[in-house]
Every structure is written in C-alpha cells, then in structure tokens.
Scaffold this active site. Structure first.
Site, PDB file in Angstrom:
ATOM      1  N   CYS A  54      41.297  10.449   5.693  1.00  0.00           N
ATOM      2  CA  CYS A  54      42.305   9.430   6.023  1.00  0.00           C
ATOM      3  C   CYS A  54      43.634   9.748   5.333  1.00  0.00           C
ATOM      4  O   CYS A  54      43.663  10.108   4.162  1.00  0.00           O
ATOM      5  CB  CYS A  54      41.809   8.055   5.597  1.00  0.00           C
ATOM      6  SG  CYS A  54      42.962   6.749   6.060  1.00  0.00           S
ATOM      7  N   CYS A  58      44.937   4.287  -0.248  1.00  0.00           N
ATOM      8  CA  CYS A  58      44.300   3.111  -0.857  1.00  0.00           C
ATOM      9  C   CYS A  58      43.557   3.542  -2.124  1.00  0.00           C
ATOM     10  O   CYS A  58      42.668   4.406  -2.072  1.00  0.00           O
ATOM     11  CB  CYS A  58      43.334   2.466   0.127  1.00  0.00           C
ATOM     12  SG  CYS A  58      44.114   2.141   1.733  1.00  0.00           S
ATOM     13  N   CYS A  61      39.660   3.888  -2.350  1.00  0.00           N
ATOM     14  CA  CYS A  61      38.902   4.434  -1.218  1.00  0.00           C
ATOM     15  C   CYS A  61      38.576   5.923  -1.327  1.00  0.00           C
ATOM     16  O   CYS A  61      39.479   6.759  -1.393  1.00  0.00           O
ATOM     17  CB  CYS A  61      39.656   4.178   0.077  1.00  0.00           C
ATOM     18  SG  CYS A  61      38.709   4.736   1.505  1.00  0.00           S
ATOM     19  N   CYS A  98      29.515  -3.655  12.661  1.00  0.00           N
ATOM     20  CA  CYS A  98      30.929  -3.421  12.402  1.00  0.00           C
ATOM     21  C   CYS A  98      31.154  -1.914  12.343  1.00  0.00           C
ATOM     22  O   CYS A  98      30.519  -1.216  11.553  1.00  0.00           O
ATOM     23  CB  CYS A  98      31.323  -4.077  11.080  1.00  0.00           C
ATOM     24  SG  CYS A  98      33.066  -3.820  10.717  1.00  0.00           S
ATOM     25  N   CYS A 130      32.146  -5.770  15.878  1.00  0.00           N
ATOM     26  CA  CYS A 130      33.374  -5.841  15.100  1.00  0.00           C
ATOM     27  C   CYS A 130      33.871  -4.402  14.917  1.00  0.00           C
ATOM     28  O   CYS A 130      33.066  -3.469  14.886  1.00  0.00           O
ATOM     29  CB  CYS A 130      33.047  -6.472  13.744  1.00  0.00           C
ATOM     30  SG  CYS A 130      34.432  -6.499  12.598  1.00  0.00           S
ATOM     31  N   CYS A 190      38.498 -11.007  11.021  1.00  0.00           N
ATOM     32  CA  CYS A 190      37.742 -10.819   9.785  1.00  0.00           C
ATOM     33  C   CYS A 190      38.718 -10.204   8.787  1.00  0.00           C
ATOM     34  O   CYS A 190      39.258  -9.124   9.035  1.00  0.00           O
ATOM     35  CB  CYS A 190      36.565  -9.878  10.046  1.00  0.00           C
ATOM     36  SG  CYS A 190      35.677  -9.414   8.551  1.00  0.00           S
ATOM     37  N   ARG A 262      31.512 -13.384   3.490  1.00  0.00           N
ATOM     38  CA  ARG A 262      30.591 -12.239   3.478  1.00  0.00           C
ATOM     39  C   ARG A 262      30.521 -11.557   2.124  1.00  0.00           C
ATOM     40  O   ARG A 262      31.551 -11.153   1.583  1.00  0.00           O
ATOM     41  CB  ARG A 262      31.026 -11.202   4.528  1.00  0.00           C
ATOM     42  CG  ARG A 262      31.057 -11.783   5.902  1.00  0.00           C
ATOM     43  CD  ARG A 262      31.426 -10.781   6.979  1.00  0.00           C
ATOM     44  NE  ARG A 262      31.598 -11.501   8.224  1.00  0.00           N
ATOM     45  CZ  ARG A 262      30.597 -11.837   9.041  1.00  0.00           C
ATOM     46  NH1 ARG A 262      29.366 -11.449   8.788  1.00  0.00           N
ATOM     47  NH2 ARG A 262      30.844 -12.533  10.135  1.00  0.00           N
TER      48      ARG A 262
HETATM   49  S1  SF4 Z   1      40.630   2.022   3.059  1.00  0.00           S
HETATM   50 FE1  SF4 Z   1      40.263   4.252   3.095  1.00  0.00          FE
HETATM   51  S2  SF4 Z   1      39.857   4.687   5.245  1.00  0.00           S
HETATM   52 FE2  SF4 Z   1      40.857   2.668   5.182  1.00  0.00          FE
HETATM   53  S3  SF4 Z   1      43.044   3.085   5.393  1.00  0.00           S
HETATM   54 FE3  SF4 Z   1      42.637   3.066   3.180  1.00  0.00          FE
HETATM   55  S4  SF4 Z   1      42.229   5.230   2.662  1.00  0.00           S
HETATM   56 FE4  SF4 Z   1      42.045   5.039   4.885  1.00  0.00          FE
END
Ligand code: SF4
Length: 364
Positions: A54, A58, A61, A98, A130, A190, A262
């Site tokens: 990705c 974040c 993540c 989901c 979802c 959600c 949840r």
């Molecule tokens: S949570 Fe992870 S997968 Fe989702 S946008 Fe952020 S970096 Fe990308």
C-alpha cells in the site's frame, strides 16, 4: 427509547468515559438492552482480498509498502477463492464478510470490476457484504450499492488532531468525504478507530464526537486495540489495558445506542473474562478467523466455545437492515467514469513514520 443524540461534545463524552467503572458498565448495559438483544453477537469474517504494497503511511499498518514488516503481499484474489472462503465462514457461523484491499483509493478498471463481482457473489449467499477499499467517489459507491453491498468500512482511526500524528498521506476530511459518498447510497456505514496508538483519552473522545455527530450515525463502529507490529512506526507502543477497552466500548455504546459496536483487532490480547465484560458493556460483534487482515486473531473454535460458555448466539444476517438486491453487471445504470479525483496529500512530516521508513530502506 429516547431519540438518538447528534450533539455530543468532547466534554460530555469524557464525563461518560471517566465515570466510576461500575456506573459506566451499568449505564452502557442498560442502553444496550434497550436497543439490542444482549445475548446476540454478530460474527463477521474479514478477508484480505489484496494484501500489502500500500502506498499510504498509516503508522499502525504492516501493509504500508514503505515499512519493513514480515507481510507477504498478494495480488487481488479471484472471485472463486472469495466465494470458497465466504462459504467456509458461513458454515462456521459468520453472517457478514468484510473484504479488505490495501489500496489508497478505488480505481475504475478490471480490478474494481472483479470486486463488484465478489460483492454480487457473496450477497447471493445471503451474507452481509462489507468492503474496505480506501477512498471512494460517489459513482463508485453507487456501483457497489447496485452490486448488493451492505456496508462500506472507512475508519476515522482517531481524533482529527491525532490523525495528523499517524498518517501524513491523506487528511481527515478525505475520510469524511468518502463516508459522505457512501451515505448518498443505501449502503450502511462502518467507521471506527484504534486505541493504543499513543493518543490521549481526549483523542478517543474526539473520535467519538466525530462519529456520533454524523447524522445518521454509522450503523457499525469497530473498536480496535492496536496490535503493535514490528517494523511499523508504532512497533513500541504498549498494549492498552482491558479497562481502557471496556471504557471505550461502553462509551461508544452510550453515545451511539443503535450502532453495532465491533470488537476488532487486539482480541488475542484479551482474556475471555475481558471479552465478556466488553459484551456486557455493549459490544455486539466480533471478527472471526485466525487472521484480521494480517494480525493474529482467536481461532473460530475458541470463539464458539466462548459463545457456549456465555450463552451467546450468533446474529442472523440482515437483522438490522434490508437485504440489498443485486443488479447484474449487464443491467447496471452506473458505468465506470474513469475518474481521477484529487484526494488531499497533506504530506506533513511525522517523525516516527520517517524513522521507520529510513530503517526499512537499510534493512530491505
Ligand atoms: S491502513 Fe494500511 S492498507 Fe489501509 S490505507 Fe493505511 S497503509 Fe494502506
């Protein structure tokens, strides 16, 4: 049952969150019973249909390509693979699937068409479908709705202030815009967040203000406890205590009485007693399966054993909202527009994200 309030302030929410625990639990359990069957808990299955790689940053993540984590990336799963997993989930008590893809935003094209086919397929299995696919335009939301999508997940993660300390590649207002696009359709919303990312209690309350003042409030609010993954900027965060989790669940239940609350990531760090307290405080859904996208989750059999012990029943699908009709691709009213929307890229610098990125460059 009173009317749902949409004017919660941070002070109101903090006053609830900080109540003596027994009082907080009693109040939350009372609200819960007024709006839900306290012995019914929905089992949902989270499927990572496209893992890793990705472009976002974040801080929590392991799927962000810029960090060095032990995640193996995968291309988009096939419709048949998804169908097989959904059937397996259904046979072990799940009423909702989901599907998560590690994308910044949805792009019109063959991959999105494939996801639309997955939605049609799961909806026809009589399960709530979802998706969590990143940012979304109104036309894309309409195409998902037509395919039979029941819910779209798009978490606010934290308060608007603390969001800037976790993610620098998109803004909080982008999140709200996507939620607004989903709201223009019949797809339910959600949206929740994560505690234990180093935020203050005020930020937890700030996130609940942002969610509870939406009108309508999200039909579903996942509360995650951070699972600190090695290689991510938040790898050294201490796990949150069960008391913080219970307080967060109870407060969410009180300010959003109709919502499905949840229990999401972080359940492996919780005892059964702790989870039971969360159910008492108003949590009425769990995620099943040995993985939650990429982080560990309790075994399905263990969960069923817990349900037996606590006398809980898995919730049937479409109990709270109608079963959407699927429109086949050839009958669709909404075609791909090939849009290229301008989502914001604030690109401010978050020091710990930069450090994790630099570390990854030297270890890759
Ligand atoms: S949570 Fe992870 S997968 Fe989702 S946008 Fe952020 S970096 Fe990308």
């Amino acid at each position: 049952m009173g009317e749902t309030r949409h004017n919660w302030t941070k002070e109101d929410i903090l006053a609830i969150y900080n109540k003596p625990l027994m009082e907080l639990l009693y109040e939350a359990a009372t609200v819960h019973r007024q709006h839900h069957d306290p012995n019914t808990v929905q089992v949902s299955t989270l499927l990572s249909i496209k893992t890793g790689g990705c472009p976002e940053d974040c801080g929590y993540c392991p799927q962000a390509a810029r960090y060095h984590t032990a995640i193996e990336g995968n291309d988009l799963m096939s419709v048949q693979q998804v169908k097989a997993q959904a059937l397996r989930a259904k046979s072990s008590g799940s009423s909702r699937v989901c599907m998560g893809a590690a994308w910044r935003n949805v792009k019109d094209g063959p991959e999105f068409d494939q996801v639309l086919e997955m939605v049609r397929t799961i909806n026809k299995l009589d399960m709530e479908v979802c998706c969590t696919l990143g940012m979304l335009t109104e036309n894309q939301a309409r195409r998902l709705a037509e395919a039979g999508l029941y819910a779209y997940n798009h978490n606010l993660d934290s308060s608007e202030d603390y969001y800037k300390e976790v993610i620098s590649t998109r803004g909080f207002e982008d999140r709200l815009k996507t939620i607004d696009n989903v709201r223009k359709t019949n797809v339910t919303v959600c949206s929740g967040g994560i505690i234990g990312m180093g935020e203050k209690v005020e930020d937890r309350a700030g996130m609940l203000v942002a969610l509870s003042t939406l009108n309508p409030q999200p039909e579903s609010v996942p509360i995650n406890a951070l699972v600190a993954v090695k290689g991510t900027p938040l790898e050294d965060q201490e796990p949150v205590s069960i008391w913080e989790m219970v307080r967060m669940v109870a407060t969410t239940r009180i300010v959003m009485p109709e919502t499905q609350v949840r229990l999401s990531a972080g359940r492996t760090q919780m005892t059964r007693e702790g989870q039971a307290m969360c159910f008492f405080a108003g949590a009425n859904s769990i995620f099943a399966g040995d993985k939650l996208l990429t982080t560990p989750n309790p075994d399905v059999n263990e969960d069923m054993e817990m349900f037996n012990e606590l006398g809980l029943n898995p919730q049937k699908p479409f109990l709270k909202h109608v079963h959407p009709q699927t429109v086949e691709a050839e009958d669709s009213q909404y075609q791909a527009l090939g849009e290229n929307p301008r989502w914001s890229r604030p690109e401010h610098t978050i020091e710990r994200n930069e450090v994790a990125k630099q570390k990854a460059k030297t270890t890759k």
